[in-house]
Write an enzyme that holds these catalytic residues in place. Sequence first.
Site, PDB file in Angstrom:
ATOM      1  N   CYS A  63      40.662  37.481  30.208  1.00 17.46           N
ATOM      2  CA  CYS A  63      41.702  36.667  30.759  1.00 17.46           C
ATOM      3  C   CYS A  63      42.394  37.295  31.378  1.00 17.46           C
ATOM      4  O   CYS A  63      43.040  38.083  31.478  1.00 17.46           O
ATOM      5  CB  CYS A  63      42.951  36.002  30.192  1.00 17.46           C
ATOM      6  N   CYS A 181      41.206  33.705  38.166  1.00 14.53           N
ATOM      7  CA  CYS A 181      41.029  33.408  36.938  1.00 14.53           C
ATOM      8  C   CYS A 181      38.948  32.568  36.688  1.00 14.53           C
ATOM      9  O   CYS A 181      38.524  32.518  36.880  1.00 14.53           O
ATOM     10  CB  CYS A 181      41.754  31.755  36.521  1.00 14.53           C
TER      11      CYS A 181
END
Length: 233
Positions: A63, A181
């Site tokens: 992440c 992302c």
Amino acid sequence: METEIPALLKARELIAAERFTFHSARMRMKHVTKDELATMDASSDRCALELSDAQVDVMGYACLVAIMAMGKGYHRASQERLTGVVQGNGSAGAVVNSAGALIDGLKAMGAKKVAVVTPYMKPLTEMVVDYIRAEGFEIVDYVALEIQDNLAVAAHDPMNLPGIVAGMDIAEADVIVLSACVQMPSLPAVSTVEAQTGKPVLTAAIATTWQMLNALNLPTRVPGGGALLSGAY
């Protein structure tokens, strides 16, 4: 991470002898907010410990925004701490993270000016942009898709990305970060956007794969992996 990084490494298996297995430990998070990201990051030690039980050769903290939301330069502190957790469990596995991989990938490509697409809400996107700036890059333009639900991020159609990039001011960009992302799919659109813009395209998943291959001392050539995985870096 659990879709695009395995897809990239499987594509590499078509041109190289190494074979890969995939193992995961999950940090819980449903909504991409600063509070949930901080709670998620606090679980990273547990995940690293669990994966080190399997004696994996390399693990990637997936992440990007969870790292960048913890403060400028945090990717270094996280990597150092998690490496200690892994080594403390008798494992020699390397630890990388997508935030550091993106920064290192941009530096390897010689980028100075960058355009960025994120799925995050605008305040988190601005945090990501500031983090990248603090590492020495100029952000020429950025787009926040403002998708808060984590499953909706994963369900975003990657073929929307060429149209999104077409609306950005990328004339001076050295590199386009098509997805900052690893959760937001982008791999099917990478070659399209490179052809459309004439500029190299990087994503968090591509950068993390590159960093993993470097940690394994393997050649960094993966078909369909954009400029960074062309084998030139």
